[in-house]
Design an enzyme around this catalytic site. Structure first.
Site, PDB file in Angstrom:
ATOM      1  CG  HIS A 181       0.299 -39.621 -14.012  1.00  0.00           C
ATOM      2  ND1 HIS A 181      -0.611 -39.481 -12.533  1.00  0.00           N
ATOM      3  CD2 HIS A 181       0.669 -41.004 -13.984  1.00  0.00           C
ATOM      4  CE1 HIS A 181      -0.533 -40.968 -12.103  1.00  0.00           C
ATOM      5  NE2 HIS A 181       0.185 -41.742 -13.144  1.00  0.00           N
TER       6      HIS A 181
HETATM    7 CA    CA Z   1       1.463 -40.198 -19.994  1.00  0.00          CA
END
Ligand code: CA
Ligand code: ZLM
Ligand code: ZN
Length: 380
Positions: A181
């Protein structure tokens, strides 16, 4: 939209510095800057250096780093070394999150200034309308925070380049296809509607950095200007490409970015040392090709990628794509370090089928619908 192979021939600049390959996080650390040495050899062996503007990167200045990072953290980075860290006040290690993921190594500050300088140079080429596409494979360190390093990332070159673009561009789109992320970039722009951040990543609540569920959508002015696409292990080429295109197309046509930053972390490839996806090099590249086809000025940066021979293959291939050139699969005969690429000596070895695809048809379809509903808020 431009078809690949059409007459759109963008001006591409390649920002690099051979010094970056020489920094070491530590012998067993998965992050290996020498992957850029392999990348630059592949890029030049294929002759791509002849069709791009090459820029040997300068170091970012302290003032530039302070555009995002805090005074005390930059001061710490500029002074710390393996020799003096033990003599610093107690609590310094914890305060700055120093440890196995983010060790203190020789010349760490110089390393930070070089990869950040390259992303800043890249953004400047777009601002001055001297490049349509500017590449810095050594950047993309998306986890770094204002006052501490995180996940192998010390300074956030993406945030710095975006802040620079925002001085002239009304709307910047950030796209993150690293396995992890893009939390540092999302956090920096969470409350503004001038930067739309979207990250595709493995998510289960535990996997590093632990954030990036679909309910993180931005807040205040920035509400609906962050999107997260949480995925499970083993996602394959077709599922990823279909999802990527069906989400990115409406984001671009509704948000109407005037500049794009794409982070191309190579740890989403199959067979990555830290990875768990099944993407092949051509599928990862298809995501870059698709974004390029909109003809919007772009900065392209690297990111993760822990199997160096595949990282360099991917970045050579994507450098080709960005220049509208399809590279032959057979690696050039006389290239340095060709032995690293055996036994196939191919630019596109088959990397798939390592993990079972844990993303069911239904999971992916529900996710796609959720994303499209999210994008509808942009249209007002
Ligand atoms: Ca990513
Ligand atoms: N331990 N050595 C992606 C950043 C991922 C946090 C679990 C550290 C490693 C990993 C480091 C040699 C990007 C976590 C891990 C061991 C707490 C992560 C040093 C092996 C080693 O052998 C290793 C002593 C090290 C680090 C594995 N760390 C694998 N995964 C993640 C950070 C960065 O790709 O997104 C962008 C560049 N960290 O899971 C722990 C929780 C520290
Ligand atoms: Zn990663």
């Amino acid at each position: 939209m431009f078809e690949f192979g059409s007459t759109y021939s963008p001006r591409v600049s390649y920002h690099y510095n051979p010094k970056v390959s020489n920094y070491h996080y530590g012998v067993k650390h998965p992050m290996k800057p020498f992957r850029f040495m392999l990348t630059d050899h592949l890029v030049s062996s294929y002759g791509l250096h002849n069709i791009m503007d090459l820029y040997e990167t300068r170091e970012a200045t302290k003032e530039e780093l302070l555009q995002f990072h805090s005074e005390d953290y930059v001061e710490f980075l500029s002074k710390v070394s393996p020799d003096n860290i033990s003599k610093m006040p107690r609590g310094t290690f914890d305060k700055y999150n120093i440890g196995d993921d983010c060790p203190i190594f020789q010349n760490i500050y110089e390393y930070c200034k070089l990869y950040a300088g390259a992303s800043l140079d890249a953004s400047r080429k777009l601002i001055n309308d001297q490049s349509d596409i500017a590449i810095n494979w050594s950047g993309g360190l998306h986890h770094a925070k204002k006052s501490n390093p995180s996940g192998f990332c010390y300074v956030n070159d993406i945030v710095l380049a975006t802040l620079n673009l925002l001085r002239y561009h009304p709307r910047v789109l950030y796209i993150d296809i690293d396995l992890h992320h893009g939390d540092g970039v999302q956090e920096a722009f969470y409350t503004t509607d001038r930067v739309f951040t979207v990250s595709f990543h493995k998510y289960n609540g535990e996997f590093f950095p632990g954030t990036g569920n679909y309910d993180e959508i931005g807040c205040a002015e920035g509400k609906h200007f962050a999107m997260n696409v949480p995925l499970n292990d083993g996602i394959d080429d077709d599922s990823y490409i279909n999802l990527f295109k069906s989400v990115m197309e409406p984001i671009i046509t509704s948000f109407k970015p005037t500049a794009i930053i794409q982070q191309c972390g190579a740890d989403s490839l199959g067979h990555d040392r830290l990875g768990c996806f099944n993407l092949n090099i051509k599928a990862h590249g298809e995501c870059v090709k698709f974004i390029r086809s909109f003809g919007i000025p772009m900065v392209v940066v690297g990111g993760g990628g822990y199997t160096p021979r595949n990282v360099s293959r991917l970045y050579a291939y994507e450098t080709g794509i960005l220049n509208n050139v399809l590279l032959q699969s057979e690696l050039p005969e006389d290239m340095p370090f060709r032995n690293q690429f055996g036994p196939d000596y191919s630019l596109y070895p088959v990397l798939d089928d390592l993990y079972e695809n844990m993303n069911s048809k239904k999971y992916l379809e529900d996710l796609r619908i959720r994303c499209l509903e999210h994008i509808r808020y942009l249209q007002g």
